[in-house]
Scaffold this motif. Structure first.
Motif, PDB file in Angstrom:
ATOM      1  N   UNK A 191       0.832  -1.206   0.000  1.00 50.14           N
ATOM      2  CA  UNK A 191       0.000   0.000   0.000  1.00 50.14           C
ATOM      3  C   UNK A 191       0.866   1.255   0.000  1.00 50.14           C
ATOM      4  N   UNK A 192       0.407   2.248  -0.721  1.00 50.78           N
ATOM      5  CA  UNK A 192       0.836   3.632  -0.524  1.00 50.78           C
ATOM      6  C   UNK A 192       2.339   3.870  -0.593  1.00 50.78           C
ATOM      7  N   UNK A 193       2.972   3.289  -1.573  1.00 52.86           N
ATOM      8  CA  UNK A 193       4.367   3.596  -1.881  1.00 52.86           C
ATOM      9  C   UNK A 193       4.362   4.123  -3.312  1.00 52.86           C
ATOM     10  N   UNK A 194       4.550   5.431  -3.452  1.00 59.86           N
ATOM     11  CA  UNK A 194       4.363   6.020  -4.788  1.00 59.86           C
ATOM     12  C   UNK A 194       5.348   5.448  -5.798  1.00 59.86           C
ATOM     13  N   UNK A 195       6.411   4.818  -5.329  1.00 64.94           N
ATOM     14  CA  UNK A 195       7.359   4.214  -6.253  1.00 64.94           C
ATOM     15  C   UNK A 195       6.918   2.858  -6.770  1.00 64.94           C
ATOM     16  N   UNK A 196       5.880   2.298  -6.179  1.00 64.26           N
ATOM     17  CA  UNK A 196       5.497   0.926  -6.526  1.00 64.26           C
ATOM     18  C   UNK A 196       4.048   0.747  -6.942  1.00 64.26           C
ATOM     19  N   UNK A 197       3.179   1.617  -6.471  1.00 63.43           N
ATOM     20  CA  UNK A 197       1.746   1.310  -6.572  1.00 63.43           C
ATOM     21  C   UNK A 197       1.025   2.264  -7.514  1.00 63.43           C
TER      22      UNK A 197
END
Lengths: 157, 709
Positions: free
Chosen positions: B115-121
């Motif tokens: 959840x909520x990792x702008x680099x992944x999601x």
């Protein structure tokens, strides 16, 4: 003033050389890396920082390090026994007695002291005993239920 | 940018030609994904559909094309689902895990949710407005269903059977023939098969009907519950980085005060202390929190400020009315109301309150090679990314925001501020910096639920039926401003004002204020009409879903019985309402003890369509009721001369164990209706039901929140 403070932490002896006037909360979190003990207000009003000092629920945010010299400190990380969760931890999970969980370590440790005093607590005893701990998600009802469930599970232990 | 309207595409990660390592604002290149999650199958949300047409070699092979992945299935069958939603205690982690597990045909324990990792999601929009259930659950279900369909299609092709003949069981598919069994691991490992299926992905994916749900509709527990009760979970406050410094920020002595001058030299002279000034932003960072506090104290005393005018909380309702934008609207039905047999006009006040999440705002910032990573507690990770990019003059692709599950938001943590403060200090220090707000900072400099001034006027005909209704909310918002009751000529309006405090969202913020006024006023009208409060409401309701919850609550509570056998100093009251597509009714009993209101019993019935997780729903409803008792009875921000005068848990009375009433909570399951959110609406009936019970107990009408006798 830096001084050598020796105490037992989660069953193991520790020695900390630090300013004895620093609050236990920050020594636990910063110096000893135990972040399960939470900062909520720093004024002893919310109970998020509760730890056990010689089995007594204590607000670590207002407890100077030097006060635990020679004493036994238990944090949430030390409650499980060889990976086996304490009945209170299991009961909090099973009763969904938490939402964000930030108050939970303090709740569980305060409940630990409560159950020492009242192994079979009435709802009134739980309400009185837990009054210093705040929960903003509103899990109070299930926290009471979890403490009652843990009391049942701990019978005869 | 929200991608709630999911446009899905899938890609097989393994075996593709190496991609550019360019990274976008909301995703990684395929190669980076492979590095993090390993090879396997990716089901992606396309942030920019046009990109799908670029390049000649199939989808997503244009240079710089990024993967905004929704579902990853590793070659060992491990399933990872990605969402931009956050977990702040509301239960999204469990619910979104369930959504994926349901469609993949696996137990929830098989799904790992990032959840909520702008680099992944993918960017699923901010976690607000009860949108996770109606928007993100469907988006994740479609992504997961697409993966399931791939597996079924692959099996059909391999065995030469129709897809209809392929059954899914426990994450495996079979056509019933011995030896014919395929799992997600087989799918993820079979590059040729999945490549051959590339063109066959349907744009609209069918999800599992409610009656066939196996994982949704059950009480899946919080996936990280064990970490929460053992203290293992790392909240944003618990993040530490090598060489991390502790930051403190200079705060103005009062709202609106302008910094005229400050002498930084004493802090600059301190060993290992970094001092930053950028206009009115002044902060320090040091290897220990105590040292940072000392440094800040050393310079704070040298600051000179220019104070600003600021109204006090005592005068705030007059202030808001005087500053109503465009003036307070006139009653368009004034003539009809004057001519009506009976009419009534009242004004209701709702105080500023604060979310007071138990975890105060925090940001940990780290710079590396001109790129910034920030850990923070926020309901809006992609918004934080944008704010950081703007504040530090960076492109978004150089900012990564990670939001670990955090200690409560309730609408107040959209923009946590500490993320930018930490980033500025870390930039100057050349080391990671943590900024954690104190409780006093939180109470003073965080944001507040707007105060409200609400005017309501209505008229009744000779039979006691509503004929005209005029409702004006000043300052707090237009949510649920419209009445759900049949009321003849109706005009409901919201007008903004000039808020002296920094306002933000809150659990059902305006709906709470509007419902408090409307439901309190309906009670007054019932008395004017000579009706029972329940009968008066029912007589004006055409909405079957609202009538259903009201009827159910009244029956469970024994409204008629309890109202009839009234005892001295006790009273019963009820209220109902609808907001964000869900419906609620509450009946309460209160007692007056030594001049104080004690809420003894709350019976609440709530309906939000098909129930996805009964245990979490119960927790959310109980949480709303318990939290709602605070602003109903005690919570209010008090301020004077630009300063909050009750900026602590001592002065600001949030609910405690002793406030807990007997709770009788019931959710009406409607599997025939779409699921909507449940974290807000259950709060809106609490305060008016209490106020109405106070009238029943004392004969005194309550027209302000918190209730004052």
């Amino acid at each position: 003033m830096e001084e050598l403070i020796k105490f037992t932490l989660n069953g193991k002896p520790v020695e900390v050389t630090a300013d004895g006037d620093r609050m236990l909360l920050w020594v636990l979190r910063v110096d000893l890396g135990l972040t399960g003990t939470k900062y909520g207000c720093g004024e002893s009003y919310c109970g998020a920082c509760t730890v056990l000092v010689d089995e007594k629920a204590t607000h670590s945010c207002m407890t100077p390090l030097k006060m635990v010299q020679g004493k036994s400190v238990v944090t949430i990380e030390g409650l499980a026994n060889n990976g086996e969760m304490h009945p209170l931890q299991r009961a909090f999970m099973e009763n969904d007695a938490l939402q964000c969980g930030y108050c939970t370590p303090g709740m569980i440790l305060h409940a630990y002291e409560l159950l020492k005093k009242h192994p079979n607590p009435t709802e009134g005893e739980i309400v009185n005993g837990m009054e210093q701990n705040l929960c903003r998600c509103g899990a109070h009802k299930r926290i009471i239920e979890a403490i009652q469930a843990a009391a049942q599970a701990m019978k005869g232990v | 940018m929200s991608t709630d309207s999911t446009d899905l595409e899938w890609e097989n990660v393994a075996g593709q030609s190496p991609m550019s390592s360019d990274q976008s604002s909301s995703g990684l290149s395929r190669r980076q994904f492979v590095q993090i999650l390993g090879g396997g199958l990716l089901i992606s949300v396309l942030p920019f559909p046009a990109l799908g047409q670029q390049g000649g070699g199939g989808r997503g092979e244009a240079r710089g094309m990024v993967v905004s992945a929704r579902v990853h299935i590793a070659k060992d069958g491990l399933i990872t689902v990605m969402t931009g939603k956050v977990e702040g205690g509301q239960g999204a982690r469990a619910e979104l895990t369930q959504a994926a597990a349901e469609e993949l045909g696996v137990p929830a324990s098989r799904v790992q949710l990032i959840m909520a990792d702008t680099g992944l999601v993918p960017d699923d929009g901010m976690t607000a407005g009860s949108r996770s259930t109606p928007s993100t659950v469907p988006a994740i279900r479609q992504g997961a269903a697409a993966a399931r369909n791939l597996l079924i299609a692959m099996a059909g092709r391999r065995w030469g059977v129709e897809e209809k003949a392929v059954q899914m069981r426990d994450g495996k598919v079979t056509d019933g023939t011995a030896g014919h069994e395929l799992s997600y691991a087989d799918l993820a490992a079979d590059e040729g098969q999945s490549k051959a299926l590339e063109q066959s992905i349907p744009s609209g994916v069918t999800v599992t009907p409610v009656k066939e749900w196996k994982v949704m509709g059950t009480s899946v527990p919080r996936p990280n519950g064990r970490d929460l009760v053992t203290g293992v979970h790392q909240y944003p406050s618990d993040i530490t980085r090598p060489g991390m410094l502790y930051g403190k920020i200079l705060r103005a002595p009062s709202y609106g005060a302008k910094l005229k001058a400050i002498d930084l030299s004493r802090a600059k002279a301190m060993k290992d202390v970094v001092v930053v000034q950028d206009g009115s932003f002044v902060g320090v960072a040091a290897p220990a929190l105590f040292a940072a506090e000392q440094a800040l104290m050393a310079i704070a005393g040298t600051a000179s400020w220019e104070a600003a005018e600021h109204p006090s909380s005592e005068k705030v309702f007059d202030y808001l009315r005087e500053h109503a934008q465009g003036g307070v609207p006139k009653n368009p039905f004034a003539d009809e109301m004057a001519a009506a047999g009976k009419s009534l006009r009242q004004t209701y006040h709702v105080a500023y309150v604060q979310h007071a999440p138990l975890e105060p705002r925090v940001g940990v910032a780290e710079w590396q090679d001109g790129k910034l990573t920030v850990w923070t507690g926020s309901q809006n990770p992609f918004g934080c990314q944008q704010e950081l990019a703007r504040a530090l003059n960076l492109s978004r692709d150089r900012v990564r925001v990670i939001v670990p599950d955090f200690g409560g938001g309730f609408g107040g943590k959209h923009s946590p501020d500490a993320h930018i403060e930490a980033a500025r200090l870390a930039q100057a220090a050349g080391k990671p910096v943590l900024v954690r707000w104190t409780r006093e900072e939180e109470f003073t400099w965080a944001c507040f639920r707007p105060a409200a001034v609400i005017d309501v006027e209505a008229s009744l005909d000779a039979k006691g039926a509503l004929t005209c209704w005029h409702f004006v909310n000043i300052n707090s918002g237009g949510s649920a401003v419209d009445t759900p009751y049949r009321a003849g000529k109706i005009k409901c309006q919201f007008v903004g004002s000039d808020s002296p405090l920094r306002q933000a969202s809150y659990r059902a913020l305006a709906a709470t204020a509007n419902n408090f006024a409307r439901e309190s006023f309906m009670d007054e009208l019932a008395t004017l009409a000579g009706s029972d409060p329940l009968a008066f409401r029912m007589a004006h309701l055409d909405n079957a879903r609202l009538s259903a919850v009201l009827d159910a609550a009244a029956k469970r509570f024994d409204w008629a019985g309890r109202r009839a056998k009234k005892e001295a100093n006790t009273g019963v009251g009820l209220a109902c309402g609808t907001e964000k597509g869900s419906y609620v009714a509450a009946c309460v009993q209160i007692a007056i003890r030594e001049g104080r209101i004690v809420v003894q019993h709350v019976c609440e019935v709530f309906e939000c369509g098909a129930v996805i997780n009964p245990a979490n729903l119960l927790s959310q409803i109980q949480g709303c009721i318990t939290m709602g008792i605070g602003p109903a009875l005690r919570e209010e921000m008090r301020f004077q001369n630009g300063q909050i005068t009750n900026a602590s848990f001592w002065g600001y009375g949030v609910p405690r164990f002793a406030d807990l009433p007997e709770l009788d909570v019931h959710a009406l399951d409607r599997p025939d209706l779409p699921s909507v959110g449940a974290g807000e609406t259950p709060i809106i009936a609490v305060a008016p039901a209490i106020a109405n019970a106070v009238f029943h107990a004392t004969g005194q009408r309550i027209r302000q929140m918190p209730v004052k006798l």
